[in-house]
Design an enzyme around this catalytic site. Structure first.
Site, PDB file in Angstrom:
ATOM      1  N   SER A 214       0.831  -1.193   0.000  1.00 39.19           N
ATOM      2  CA  SER A 214       0.000   0.000   0.000  1.00 39.19           C
ATOM      3  C   SER A 214       0.876   1.257   0.000  1.00 39.19           C
ATOM      4  O   SER A 214       1.714   1.413  -0.891  1.00 39.19           O
ATOM      5  CB  SER A 214      -0.970  -0.040   1.189  1.00 39.19           C
ATOM      6  OG  SER A 214      -2.044   0.852   0.993  1.00 39.19           O
ATOM      7  N   ASP A 330      -8.794  -5.716  -5.776  1.00 34.87           N
ATOM      8  CA  ASP A 330      -8.435  -4.655  -4.838  1.00 34.87           C
ATOM      9  C   ASP A 330      -9.218  -3.412  -5.239  1.00 34.87           C
ATOM     10  O   ASP A 330      -8.872  -2.724  -6.193  1.00 34.87           O
ATOM     11  CB  ASP A 330      -6.930  -4.391  -4.914  1.00 34.87           C
ATOM     12  CG  ASP A 330      -6.455  -3.387  -3.866  1.00 34.87           C
ATOM     13  OD1 ASP A 330      -7.306  -2.715  -3.251  1.00 34.87           O
ATOM     14  OD2 ASP A 330      -5.229  -3.281  -3.664  1.00 34.87           O
ATOM     15  N   HIS A 361      -7.001  -6.159  -1.261  1.00 28.48           N
ATOM     16  CA  HIS A 361      -5.855  -5.282  -1.033  1.00 28.48           C
ATOM     17  C   HIS A 361      -4.702  -6.028  -0.371  1.00 28.48           C
ATOM     18  O   HIS A 361      -4.883  -6.739   0.621  1.00 28.48           O
ATOM     19  CB  HIS A 361      -6.291  -4.111  -0.153  1.00 28.48           C
ATOM     20  CG  HIS A 361      -5.265  -3.029  -0.042  1.00 28.48           C
ATOM     21  ND1 HIS A 361      -4.637  -2.487  -1.134  1.00 28.48           N
ATOM     22  CD2 HIS A 361      -4.749  -2.375   1.042  1.00 28.48           C
ATOM     23  CE1 HIS A 361      -3.795  -1.544  -0.745  1.00 28.48           C
ATOM     24  NE2 HIS A 361      -3.840  -1.474   0.577  1.00 28.48           N
TER      25      HIS A 361
END
Length: 605
Positions: A214, A330, A361
Site C-alpha cells: 500500500s 483490490d 488489497h
C-alpha cells in the site's frame, strides 16, 4: 635452531588458526538461486539493532534546517565482529508511529449535489507512538537470517522523522533517496535528530532492495523515480501510483473502496504523527493551502496538483528492476495502479515482471519469487531471473497464492479485443451481442444512490440501472486485459455520476461466494469530462455526449453456464458522491459499445 623451529611452529599455528576462522566466518548461502537461512545469522538475541537520523536535501517543515529522517537498522552481529558487508532490504512508511482515530466527521460528507462542496470536516490529531531505536519489525525474520540487513524509516513528518507529510510530494521521494545515499556513503547520518555524532554505514555493500504494501509499496516507486544509485530492485505490493487515480476516476470524485468520503487531505491528517510543535505550520502550508487549492472536490479535474503526485510522470530517471504485485479485486488501491507502471517500465526497457492474484488489497508474491529477485539483484547471483521468458504470474481462481500460473505477459498475448453491442430490455435486462443490431430505442435510468450496486445487479426489474447480458456461456471464457466502454448519454441535469460494472450472472449469494464469482470489473466517469480530463464542461440537459473510458484491468476465467452482464447506472453508493435522487440518464444504445479483451478472441465468445 630450536628457537627458529619454535617460531615456524607458531607461524604454522597462526596460519591454521586463521584458515579455520576464515572457514567458519558466516556468509550468505545460495541454493537453487535463492538465499538460504544461515544459522549463524539466525540469532535474534545477537542482532545489532540501532537507529540513526539521516540528513536530507530538503526542509519541508520550513524551520530553516535540512530535515532528518529517522531510520532503524537490524543486522547480523558478524557485520560488527567479522567485517561482513551485506545488502539491504529497506521498507519506509508513514504508518509506523500511529495514525489518527477514525472519529465521526473525519471523512468528507458525500451527501450533496455534484459541483458543490460538502461541509468542513473534522481534523483529528495523531497520538504519536514514535520510539527508539526500533521503528518496525517487518521484514526482519524473513530476510536477516538469509544474509540481509533490514532498514526501516519513517516518512517525512511522521514518527521521529522531521519535515511534513505531503502525500506524494517531492520530499516523499527524496527522503528514501537520502537513506539509500547514506547506505552508499554519499550523505550523512547522526545519532540524534539535532547534532549528535556522525554514523557511517560501514556494514552496507551499497546494494538496496525495497518492498512494502500500500503506502509502504508506493515509497519504493517514489524512491526509484529519483534514479538513486544503489537501489537495484523494488517489489511494490498494491502500491498507490497516482493520487488522482486513487481519489478520482475519469474526472469523477470517487472514493477508494471502504473509505467513502476519504480524500488526500484526510490521508494527510491520518498520517501526520510527526513533531507536535511543527504540526500547526505544516497544516497551514500543506493541508490548508496547497491541498485545499489543488485537490478540487468541485470538478474532479486533473490539474498540476494531481500531476505532481503521479509517479508515472516521474519515471524517466528510473533504473531499478521492478516486480509488481497486486490483486485484481483490490477496490481500495485498484489494479490499474500497478499495471500502468508495469507497462511504462517495459516500454523503458527495465527488467520487470508482474504478479497478480484474485483477492483484495495487499498480497505479496511468493517468498521464493521475492527471494530470487533480491538474490539476483542484491547478491549478484546468476539465477536466470533476467532471462525468464514469462513476465506475468497470475493466481488462478481457487488456487494457492504461492502457486501462480506463468504467462508470457500481461495482458495475455493471446487476448484479442471483442466488440459487444447492446439490445434493449429496460427495466428488465437487454442483450450483449456480437453483431451490431439495427436501430435501437434509447433507454432511461433514474439515479438513486440508496440502492447498492450489488442490489441493482441482482434486481429482476428496476428503473435505477440498465443491464445487458450475454448468452449463457457454453465454455469457460478467459478475459485478460483492460475492458473499455464507449457510451453515448444525455442527462436531465448539468452534472451526473456515471458508474459501470461488469458482472457474472446469476449472482452467487452463497456465504462462501468469492468476489470473482460476481464482480468482473468496474469503472466510473464524469460525463462533464467527455472531451478533456483536465477541463469539465457542464452538460446541456437533453444533449447527447459520446465518450470512452477504461474499466479496471482484469484477468479472470468466467465459468461455463454463467452470463456476462454490463450494468450502467449513475451514483455508486459505496464510491461516488450522493446527489439527490432523480437525475435521468438516457443511453443511446446505437452508439454504446463494450470492448472486452478475450483470450482466443471472437471465436471463444
Amino acid at each position: 635452531m630450536k628457537s627458529t623451529l619454535k617460531k615456524i611452529y607458531v607461524l604454522i599455528a597462526l596460519v591454521v588458526s586463521y584458515s579455520l576462522c576464515s572457514q567458519n566466518e558466516a556468509k550468505p548461502i545460495f541454493e537453487n538461486g535463492e538465499a538460504q537461512v544461515v544459522e549463524a545469522f539466525n540469532t535474534p538475541e545477537k542482532w545489532i539493532r540501532h537507529d540513526v537520523f539521516v540528513e536530507t536535501e530538503f526542509d519541508s517543515d520550513g524551520d530553516g534546517k535540512l530535515d532528518r529522517m529517522h531510520a532503524d537498522i537490524t543486522r547480523p552481529y558478524q557485520t560488527e565482529t567479522e567485517g561482513l558487508k551485506l545488502p539491504v532490504i529497506y521498507e519506509s512508511s508513514p504508518y509506523y508511529a500511529g495514525v489518527a482515530p477514525n472519529v465521526k466527521g473525519v471523512f468528507w460528507d458525500v451527501k450533496h449535489e455534484l459541483g458543490e462542496m460538502g461541509p468542513e470536516r473534522v481534523h483529528p490529531d495523531v497520538a504519536r507512538l514514535g520510539e527508539r531505536p526500533i521503528i518496525s519489525n517487518s521484514q526482519i525474520k524473513t530476510w536477516v537470517p538469509r544474509g540481509y540487513i533490514v532498514v526501516h524509516s519513517s516518512s517525512p513528518g511522521t514518527g521521529l522523522s522531521q519535515g511534513s507529510p505531503t502525500v506524494g510530494g517531492d520530499n516523499e521521494s527524496l527522503a528514501p533517496k537520502a537513506v539509500i545515499d547514506w547506505l552508499n556513503g554519499r550523505t550523512r547520518a547522526y545519532t540524534e535528530p539535532y547534532g549528535g555524532k556522525e554514523v557511517k554505514a560501514f556494514w552496507s555493500t551499497g546494494k538496496v532492495g525495497m518492498t512494502g504494501t500500500s503506502y509502504n509499496g508506493t515509497i519504493p516507486l517514489a524512491a526509484a523515480t529519483t534514479g538513486v544509485k544503489g537501489l537495484e530492485v523494488i517489489i511494490p505490493i498494491a502500491p498507490n501510483t497516482s493520487y488522482y487515480h486513487y481519489y478520482r476516476s475519469n474526472g469523477l470524485v470517487r472514493s477508494p473502496g471502504g473509505y467513502l468520503g476519504e480524500d488526500i487531505d484526510v490521508l494527510y491528517d491520518y498520517i501526520h504523527s510527526g513533531d507536535e510543535t511543527k504540526r500547526a505550520t505544516n497544516n497551514k502550508r500543506v493541508r490548508d493551502t496547497e491541498m485545499k487549492n489543488g485537490m478540487d472536490r468541485i470538478t474532479g479535474d486533473y490539474n498540476d496538483f494531481w500531476a505532481g503526485r503521479d509517479y508515472l510522470n516521474d519515471m524517466k530517471p528510473m533504473t531499478a528492476a521492478l516486480l509488481m504485485s497486486h490483486g485484481f479485486n483490490d477496490w481500495n488501491v485498484m489494479p490499474e495502479h500497478s499495471y500502468r507502471i508495469y507497462k511504462k517500465a517495459k516500454e523503458m526497457g527495465l527488467e520487470t515482471a508482474i504478479y497478480y492474484h484474485q483477492f483484495g488489497h495487499g498480497g505479496p508474491p511468493p517468498v521464493a519469487m521475492m527471494n530470487k529477485w533480491f538474490t539476483h539483484y542484491l547478491h549478484g547471483i546468476d539465477n536466470g531471473i533476467e532471462k525468464e521468458t514469462n513476465k506475468a504470474f497470475i493466481v488462478r481462481e481457487g488456487d494457492d497464492m504461492q502457486k501462480p500460473t506463468a504467462y508470457k505477459d500481461y495482458p495475455n498475448p493471446k487476448s484479442k479485443d471483442v466488440s459487444l453491442y447492446l439490445t434493449g430490455g429496460a427495466p428488465e435486462t437487454g442483450g450483449l451481442v456480437l453483431s451490431k443490431p439495427n436501430k435501437q430505442k434509447n433507454e432511461i435510468l433514474v439515479d438513486n444512490y440508496s440502492f447498492s450496486g450489488e442490489a441493482l445487479a441482482k434486481a429482476e426489474i428496476t428503473q435505477h440501472r440498465l443491464l445487458y447480458v450475454s448468452p449463457i456461456l457454453k465454455e469457460d471464457l478467459h478475459i485478460s486485459g483492460v475492458p473499455r466502454i464507449t457510451v453515448s448519454l444525455a442527462s436531465s441535469k448539468p452534472a451526473a455520476n456515471l458508474s459501470v460494472w461488469l458482472v457474472s450472472l446469476p449472482w452467487n449469494e452463497s456465504r462462501r461466494a468469492k468476489t470473482t464469482d460476481n464482480i468482473i470489473t468496474r469503472g466510473w466517469a464524469d460525463p462533464q469530462n467527455h472531451a478533456s480530463l483536465s477541463e469539465s464542461e457542464p452538460l446541456k440537459p437533453g444533449k447527447f455526449y459520446t465518450f470512452s473510458f477504461d474499466l479496471q484491468p482484469d484477468d479472470q476465467i468466467i465459468k461455463a453456464g454463467q452470463q456476462i452482464g454490463l450494468m450502467i447506472f449513475s451514483s455508486d453508493k459505496d464510491y461516488t458522491l450522493h446527489p439527490k435522487p432523480g437525475t435521468e440518464l438516457t443511453i443511446d444504445l446505437n452508439k454504446t459499445e463494450l470492448i472486452l479483451p478475450i483470450v482466443g478472441g471472437i471465436e471463444k465468445f
